[in-house]
Write a protein that holds these residues in place. Structure first.
Motif, mmCIF file in Angstrom:
data_model
loop_
_atom_site.group_PDB
_atom_site.id
_atom_site.type_symbol
_atom_site.label_atom_id
_atom_site.label_comp_id
_atom_site.label_asym_id
_atom_site.label_seq_id
_atom_site.Cartn_x
_atom_site.Cartn_y
_atom_site.Cartn_z
ATOM 1 N N GLY A 35 32.316 17.842 44.021
ATOM 2 C CA GLY A 35 33.493 17.009 44.242
ATOM 3 C C GLY A 35 33.187 15.618 44.782
ATOM 4 O O GLY A 35 34.076 14.908 45.252
ATOM 5 N N LYS A 36 31.924 15.227 44.661
ATOM 6 C CA LYS A 36 31.500 13.913 45.165
ATOM 7 C C LYS A 36 32.307 12.760 44.580
ATOM 8 O O LYS A 36 32.814 11.926 45.319
ATOM 9 C CB LYS A 36 30.044 13.700 44.753
ATOM 10 N N SER A 37 32.384 12.711 43.249
ATOM 11 C CA SER A 37 33.053 11.566 42.618
ATOM 12 C C SER A 37 34.532 11.524 42.977
ATOM 13 O O SER A 37 35.087 10.454 43.250
ATOM 14 C CB SER A 37 32.896 11.611 41.100
ATOM 15 N N ASN A 38 35.160 12.700 42.983
ATOM 16 C CA ASN A 38 36.577 12.737 43.354
ATOM 17 C C ASN A 38 36.787 12.276 44.787
ATOM 18 O O ASN A 38 37.728 11.535 45.083
ATOM 19 C CB ASN A 38 37.136 14.147 43.161
ATOM 20 N N LEU A 59 26.718 5.129 40.873
ATOM 21 C CA LEU A 59 25.258 5.135 40.673
ATOM 22 C C LEU A 59 24.756 6.515 40.264
ATOM 23 O O LEU A 59 23.592 6.839 40.447
ATOM 24 C CB LEU A 59 24.541 4.711 41.963
ATOM 25 N N ASP A 60 25.655 7.329 39.717
ATOM 26 C CA ASP A 60 25.237 8.670 39.306
ATOM 27 C C ASP A 60 24.384 8.563 38.039
ATOM 28 O O ASP A 60 24.811 7.982 37.046
ATOM 29 C CB ASP A 60 26.471 9.546 39.055
ATOM 30 N N ILE A 61 23.198 9.145 38.115
ATOM 31 C CA ILE A 61 22.241 9.007 37.010
ATOM 32 C C ILE A 61 22.775 9.626 35.719
ATOM 33 O O ILE A 61 22.954 10.822 35.624
ATOM 34 C CB ILE A 61 20.894 9.667 37.377
ATOM 35 N N GLY A 64 27.703 8.856 35.083
ATOM 36 C CA GLY A 64 28.751 8.051 35.693
ATOM 37 C C GLY A 64 30.100 8.397 35.102
ATOM 38 O O GLY A 64 30.243 8.516 33.891
ATOM 39 N N ASN A 65 31.081 8.614 35.959
ATOM 40 C CA ASN A 65 32.398 8.950 35.412
ATOM 41 C C ASN A 65 33.570 8.428 36.230
ATOM 42 O O ASN A 65 34.695 8.869 36.065
ATOM 43 C CB ASN A 65 32.526 10.465 35.230
ATOM 44 N N ILE A 66 33.286 7.442 37.072
ATOM 45 C CA ILE A 66 34.344 6.886 37.905
ATOM 46 C C ILE A 66 35.478 6.306 37.061
ATOM 47 O O ILE A 66 36.652 6.508 37.353
ATOM 48 C CB ILE A 66 33.744 5.829 38.860
ATOM 49 N N PHE A 138 28.875 3.832 47.391
ATOM 50 C CA PHE A 138 28.090 4.222 46.219
ATOM 51 C C PHE A 138 28.311 5.705 45.928
ATOM 52 O O PHE A 138 28.082 6.541 46.804
ATOM 53 C CB PHE A 138 26.594 3.979 46.466
ATOM 54 N N ASP A 139 28.735 6.008 44.727
ATOM 55 C CA ASP A 139 28.826 7.406 44.297
ATOM 56 C C ASP A 139 27.464 7.751 43.705
ATOM 57 O O ASP A 139 27.072 7.228 42.663
ATOM 58 C CB ASP A 139 29.939 7.545 43.239
ATOM 59 N N MET A 140 26.733 8.628 44.404
ATOM 60 C CA MET A 140 25.339 8.883 44.029
ATOM 61 C C MET A 140 25.205 10.130 43.158
ATOM 62 O O MET A 140 26.080 10.979 43.128
ATOM 63 C CB MET A 140 24.502 9.104 45.291
HETATM 64 MG MG LIG Z 1 29.986 12.782 40.141
#
Ligand SMILES: [Mg+2]
Ligand SMILES: Nc1ncnc2c1ncn2[C@@H]1O[C@H](COP(=O)(O)OP(=O)(O)O)[C@@H](O)[C@H]1O
Length: 285
Positions: A35-38, A59-61, A64-66, A138-140
């Motif tokens: 649930g990081k990105s959310n 910055l998710d390798i 990315g889905n923001i 930063f969303d990692m």
């Molecule tokens: Mg994510």
């Protein structure tokens, strides 16, 4: 004093004034899909709602889905910046609550493979952003990769997201350990997808306990977000859950997390500043 002399005096005074610097925050997790990105998006929106100038960078390798979660189709992603075709400020898109964001598409591994000239450009751009915003979030990517650890050592604070699942907690601890063994870093913990508040407290206490016992360091509990269908519905509707169902249990829980985060700021562990630390990390590579 003549007008001109007065103007010059003011200018000199201004140049000595301390330019406020954005607080840099990495949202991280040991395990993926927790649930990081959310949390990154909705937490950023809640800070933005409180009139903070926030820039969210994906910055998710490779994952990315923001922009998808925000229901937009971003024109640029961070890789355009690495190609030096655009500046940071050309790429920034503005979402709800005046939240600025840069979409992903490629990730951190690319930054660490940049040549010197591109790297200098990237850091220069970030330096501008640090002077412009109150928060850069930063969303990692998930997991303990060398690049993620290095980046976590550069930011001011990390917010670690875990679920109550034992595998998620173990991976969270392993990530904290890798970072804290190398550098003192401020860690916050959010427990996501809990059954109830009691479970959230139990999980964060367990994590805080092992970090204290084995690493002799303190990490800060920020609270928990319940497992809530409202989050799933919001993802499907491609709208952040604090906007899609602002009265949902998840949205209210994150509201109180954001409030607590702003009300109880942690002491910086290192005053040298994000940009300086980032430069050092890249030159030591
Ligand atoms: Mg994510
Ligand atoms: N609090 C929650 N309640 C219910 N489902 C959730 C919650 N948080 C996350 N999810 C589910 O988990 C999925 C993955 O979330 P995401 O933020 O993309 O994780 P990560 O960025 O860590 O990979 C979401 O699409 C959603 O279905």
């Amino acid at each position: 004093m003549t007008d001109q002399a007065e103007q010059l005096r003011r200018k000199l005074q201004d140049s000595h004034a301390v330019i406020p610097q954005a607080k840099t925050l990495a949202i991280v997790s040991g395990k993926g899909g927790v649930g990081k990105s959310n949390i990154a998006i909705n937490f950023s929106l809640l800070l933005a709602k409180r009139s903070k100038k926030v820039l969210l960078i994906d910055l998710d390798i490779g994952m990315g889905n923001i922009d998808i979660l925000l229901g937009t189709n971003a024109k640029y992603s961070i890789s355009h910046l690495f190609e030096q075709k655009v500046t940071f400020f050309d790429m920034i898109e503005t979402g709800p609550n005046c939240l600025d964001f840069i979409a992903g598409g490629s990730g951190l591994n690319e930054i660490f493979q940049l040549n010197q000239q591109k790297l200098t450009f990237f850091i220069q751009q970030l330096e501008q952003a640090v002077k412009t915003y109150d928060y850069i979030i930063f969303d990692m990517g998930a997991g303990v990769t060398r690049d993620t650890i290095e980046f976590m050592k550069a930011v001011d604070e990390c917010i670690l997201v875990t679920t109550p699942e034992p595998t998620s907690i173990t991976d969270a601890y392993s990530m904290i350990k890798h970072v804290l063994m190398e550098r003192e870093t401020a860690f916050h913990v959010i427990v996501n997808r809990t059954r109830n508040a009691k479970q959230g407290i139990e999980v964060s206490n367990r994590l805080i306990g092992v970090v204290k016992r084995f690493l002799n360091q303190s990490i800060h509990p920020l609270g928990s977000v319940p497992d809530d269908e409202a989050v799933v519905n919001a993802v499907i509707a491609q709208e952040p859950f604090v906007l899609h169902q602002h009265n949902s249990r998840a949205a209210k829980a994150l509201e109180s997390i954001a409030k607590q985060y702003l009300n109880e700021p942690v002491e910086p562990t290192n005053r040298s500043g994000f940009i300086r630390r980032l430069k050092r990390i890249f030159t030591e590579r």
